[in-house]
Design a protein around this motif. Structure first.
Motif, PDB file in Angstrom:
ATOM      1  N   ASP A   1       0.845  -1.318   0.083  1.00  0.00           N
ATOM      2  CA  ASP A   1      -0.117   0.068  -0.037  1.00  0.00           C
ATOM      3  C   ASP A   1       0.802   1.429   0.089  1.00  0.00           C
ATOM      4  O   ASP A   1       0.688   2.190  -0.409  1.00  0.00           O
ATOM      5  N   ALA A   2       1.850   1.282   0.935  1.00  0.00           N
ATOM      6  CA  ALA A   2       2.891   2.295   0.843  1.00  0.00           C
ATOM      7  C   ALA A   2       3.438   2.483  -0.575  1.00  0.00           C
ATOM      8  O   ALA A   2       3.600   3.731  -0.949  1.00  0.00           O
ATOM      9  N   GLU A   3       3.793   1.500  -1.241  1.00  0.00           N
ATOM     10  CA  GLU A   3       4.223   1.701  -2.358  1.00  0.00           C
ATOM     11  C   GLU A   3       3.676   2.138  -3.506  1.00  0.00           C
ATOM     12  O   GLU A   3       3.976   3.222  -4.563  1.00  0.00           O
ATOM     13  N   ALA A   4       2.322   1.649  -3.577  1.00  0.00           N
ATOM     14  CA  ALA A   4       1.315   2.337  -4.510  1.00  0.00           C
ATOM     15  C   ALA A   4       1.062   3.693  -4.164  1.00  0.00           C
ATOM     16  O   ALA A   4       0.973   4.593  -5.145  1.00  0.00           O
TER      17      ALA A   4
ATOM     18  N   GLU B   1       6.188  16.203   4.990  1.00  0.00           N
ATOM     19  CA  GLU B   1       5.321  17.258   5.747  1.00  0.00           C
ATOM     20  C   GLU B   1       3.934  17.207   5.297  1.00  0.00           C
ATOM     21  O   GLU B   1       2.887  17.727   5.857  1.00  0.00           O
ATOM     22  N   ASN B   2       3.411  16.559   4.032  1.00  0.00           N
ATOM     23  CA  ASN B   2       2.225  16.144   3.391  1.00  0.00           C
ATOM     24  C   ASN B   2       1.499  15.038   3.664  1.00  0.00           C
ATOM     25  O   ASN B   2       0.210  14.926   3.639  1.00  0.00           O
ATOM     26  N   HIS B   3       2.326  13.985   3.525  1.00  0.00           N
ATOM     27  CA  HIS B   3       1.702  12.481   3.701  1.00  0.00           C
ATOM     28  C   HIS B   3       2.577  11.577   4.411  1.00  0.00           C
ATOM     29  O   HIS B   3       2.947  10.650   3.904  1.00  0.00           O
ATOM     30  N   PRO B   4       2.833  12.225   5.554  1.00  0.00           N
ATOM     31  CA  PRO B   4       3.818  10.966   6.232  1.00  0.00           C
ATOM     32  C   PRO B   4       3.392   9.883   6.730  1.00  0.00           C
ATOM     33  O   PRO B   4       4.168   8.927   6.581  1.00  0.00           O
ATOM     34  N   SER B   5       2.059   9.456   6.493  1.00  0.00           N
ATOM     35  CA  SER B   5       1.625   7.914   6.562  1.00  0.00           C
ATOM     36  C   SER B   5       2.090   6.858   5.779  1.00  0.00           C
ATOM     37  O   SER B   5       2.252   5.826   6.102  1.00  0.00           O
ATOM     38  N   TYR B   6       2.434   7.739   4.387  1.00  0.00           N
ATOM     39  CA  TYR B   6       3.168   6.590   3.380  1.00  0.00           C
ATOM     40  C   TYR B   6       4.359   6.298   3.764  1.00  0.00           C
ATOM     41  O   TYR B   6       5.064   5.575   3.106  1.00  0.00           O
ATOM     42  N   LEU B   7       5.096   6.760   4.944  1.00  0.00           N
ATOM     43  CA  LEU B   7       6.536   6.709   5.169  1.00  0.00           C
ATOM     44  C   LEU B   7       6.461   5.587   6.311  1.00  0.00           C
ATOM     45  O   LEU B   7       7.686   5.522   6.996  1.00  0.00           O
ATOM     46  N   ASP B   8       5.373   5.192   6.966  1.00  0.00           N
ATOM     47  CA  ASP B   8       5.299   4.501   8.315  1.00  0.00           C
ATOM     48  C   ASP B   8       4.839   2.893   7.728  1.00  0.00           C
ATOM     49  O   ASP B   8       3.731   2.592   7.709  1.00  0.00           O
ATOM     50  N   PHE B   9       6.128   2.253   7.234  1.00  0.00           N
ATOM     51  CA  PHE B   9       5.904   0.791   6.991  1.00  0.00           C
ATOM     52  C   PHE B   9       6.991  -0.017   7.058  1.00  0.00           C
ATOM     53  O   PHE B   9       8.198   0.673   7.233  1.00  0.00           O
ATOM     54  N   ARG B  10       6.941  -1.200   7.248  1.00  0.00           N
ATOM     55  CA  ARG B  10       8.196  -2.251   7.317  1.00  0.00           C
ATOM     56  C   ARG B  10       8.686  -2.374   6.182  1.00  0.00           C
ATOM     57  O   ARG B  10       8.178  -2.760   5.181  1.00  0.00           O
ATOM     58  N   THR B  11      10.084  -2.403   6.286  1.00  0.00           N
ATOM     59  CA  THR B  11      10.926  -3.072   5.103  1.00  0.00           C
ATOM     60  C   THR B  11      12.268  -3.612   5.558  1.00  0.00           C
ATOM     61  O   THR B  11      12.690  -3.457   6.729  1.00  0.00           O
ATOM     62  N   THR B  12      12.756  -4.417   4.753  1.00  0.00           N
ATOM     63  CA  THR B  12      13.893  -4.872   5.181  1.00  0.00           C
ATOM     64  C   THR B  12      15.188  -4.107   5.214  1.00  0.00           C
ATOM     65  O   THR B  12      16.152  -4.188   6.074  1.00  0.00           O
TER      66      THR B  12
END
Length: 88
Positions: free
Chosen positions: A19-22, A56-67
């Motif tokens: 979802d973050a990638e999309a 600044e505008n869409h921080p939720s897209y930076l809250d995901f797990r990754t290796t």
């Protein structure tokens, strides 16, 4: 009588990586349109500027797990969208 009250702490759930990638890939085009940045591999787009804008505008897209690191993962998606993978 002893009454124990449970207080639930709520924390926003992390977004899943797909979802973050999309979202990030979509935000690349939103950012490009808003800032007049070409997505065709020409020019010299700045990942740092894009990342700052997302924070600044869409921080939720930076809250995901990754290796790896979130920043490195987002930068790779950005490079693909802006046709900048030759830099890496």
């Amino acid at each position: 009588m002893l009454i124990v009250r449970m207080v639930a702490t709520t924390k926003a759930r992390k977004m899943n990586q797909s979802d973050a990638e999309a979202g990030i890939r979509h935000l690349c085009s939103v950012y490009a349109d808003a800032h007049g940045v070409a997505m065709d591999g020409t020019g010299n787009p700045s990942f740092g500027d894009f990342l700052r804008w997302v924070r600044e505008n869409h921080p939720s897209y930076l809250d995901f797990r990754t290796t790896g690191s979130v920043s490195d993962t987002v930068e790779w998606w950005w490079a693909q969208e802006f046709k900048q993978t030759w830099r890496y």
